[in-house]
Enzyme design. Structure first.
Site, short mmCIF file in Angstrom:
data_model
loop_
_atom_site.label_atom_id
_atom_site.label_comp_id
_atom_site.label_asym_id
_atom_site.label_seq_id
_atom_site.Cartn_x
_atom_site.Cartn_y
_atom_site.Cartn_z
N SER A 162 0.71 -1.03 0.04
CA SER A 162 0.01 -0.04 0.20
C SER A 162 0.98 1.31 0.10
O SER A 162 2.01 1.15 0.36
CB SER A 162 -0.64 0.01 1.19
OG SER A 162 -1.70 1.27 1.48
N TYR A 175 -2.48 -1.20 10.48
CA TYR A 175 -2.40 -1.63 9.15
C TYR A 175 -1.42 -1.10 8.56
O TYR A 175 -0.27 -1.63 7.67
CB TYR A 175 -3.58 -0.92 8.26
CG TYR A 175 -3.72 -0.72 6.73
CD1 TYR A 175 -4.11 -2.01 6.09
CD2 TYR A 175 -3.39 0.00 5.96
CE1 TYR A 175 -4.43 -2.19 4.80
CE2 TYR A 175 -3.47 -0.01 4.74
CZ TYR A 175 -3.90 -1.17 4.07
OH TYR A 175 -3.94 -1.15 2.71
C1 BGC Z 1 -6.33 1.28 1.93
C2 BGC Z 1 -7.38 2.24 1.64
C3 BGC Z 1 -7.17 3.89 1.53
C4 BGC Z 1 -6.05 4.11 0.49
C5 BGC Z 1 -5.52 5.26 0.25
C6 BGC Z 1 -5.22 1.54 0.92
O1 BGC Z 1 -4.10 1.00 1.10
O2 BGC Z 1 -6.63 0.22 2.06
O3 BGC Z 1 -8.36 2.24 2.61
O4 BGC Z 1 -8.35 4.51 0.87
O5 BGC Z 1 -4.92 3.10 0.97
O6 BGC Z 1 -5.21 5.92 1.32
#
Ligand code: BGC
Length: 274
Positions: A162, A175
């Site tokens: 991410s 997360y």
């Molecule tokens: C998350 C989303 C978020 C996006 C941008 C992703 O890794 O799962 O919830 O909107 O990042 O911030």
């Protein structure tokens, strides 16, 4: 086709980015194992989509209780497993190999997030996030590497990380910690596994239109604020991520390892003064 003769396992592929990756890898000629935890109907949908594009896969019996996709006309293969449970992960990898005879590409896509202020995060939520997003990736990769070592074959590990392996995301600290951990896992393994001919890379999506974002997508105010932060002015689609995964899984990316590539419409490094 880039991936003819290859076998890929995509974790968490009953929906969203995982489903998009399965379809793209199948389009490139790979046989693909579809994995799901709690959405058999989503796995079924992925399977139907693979069939519709003439994908070359097989349906096998799931070791877990439910197996909606057993079929006498096999064209896809779905396996249920909880990616937070190491015994299930090992079984998932073993069963994928048993059905296709080999595994060349592992896409560690399964991931979850829980929204809560830091001081309210429960131990159960912390564990759930870290188990699926980091421990699951660690042990799925370990089982895959063991197989590649045993069979003396090269392989590709692609982690769906991410932008939040880099970018703070208040109220999602577990997360972010899991994705930051994934970044170091990738860098470390790229070095340790290079002598085995195994490459390890991260794909770091920004805001992609998938079920993980349902709440946000249904909140016009929050969505507007997010779009304002994305220079390309739109949410990403699963295929925006899947095309990069297909490239990284192919021989064309054979000299890339230990890297994170962002797919975010410019979100991560966006700074403007109004
Ligand atoms: C998350 C989303 C978020 C996006 C941008 C992703 O890794 O799962 O919830 O909107 O990042 O911030």
């Amino acid at each position: 086709m880039k991936l003819e003769g290859k076998v890929a396992l995509v974790t968490g592929s009953s929906q969203g980015i995982g489903q998009g990756i399965v379809l793209r890898l199948a389009q490139e000629g790979a046989k693909v194992v579809i994995n799901y935890r709690s959405h058999p109907e989503g796995a079924e949908e992925t399977l139907e989509k693979v069939k519709a594009i003439g994908g070359n896969c097989y349906v096998a019996k799931c070791y877990a209780a439910e197996c909606p996709n057993e079929s006498s006309n096999p064209q896809g293969y779905t396996v249920q497993a909880d990616l937070g449970n190491v015994a299930e992960i090992r079984q998932l990898i073993a069963e994928s190999i048993a059905h296709f005879g080999q595994l060349d590409i592992l896409v560690n896509n399964a991931g979850i997030e829980k929204h809560a202020p830091f001081w309210e995060v429960s131990e159960a939520d912390y564990d759930a996030v870290m188990n699926v997003n980091l421990k699951g990736v660690f042990f799925a990769t370990q089982a895959m590497v063991q197989h590649l070592k045993d069979t003396q074959r090269p392989g590709k590990i692609i982690n769906i990380s991410s932008v939040h392996e880099e970018l703070p995301f208040p109220n999602f600290t577990a997360y972010c910690a899991s994705k930051g951990g994934m970044r170091m896992l990738t860098r470390n393994l790229a070095i340790e596994l290079a002598p085995l001919g195994i490459t390890v890379n991260n794909v770091a999506p920004g805001a992609i239109e998938t079920p993980i974002n349902t709440q946000l997508l249904n909140n016009p105010e929050k969505l507007g604020a997010l779009l304002h932060n994305i220079p390309l002015g739109r949410l990403g689609q699963p295929q925006d991520v899947a095309s990069l995964v297909a490239f990284l899984a192919s021989g064309e990316a054979s000299y890339i390892t230990g890297s994170t590539i962002v797919v975010d419409g410019g979100l991560l490094w966006n700074y403007q003064e109004q």
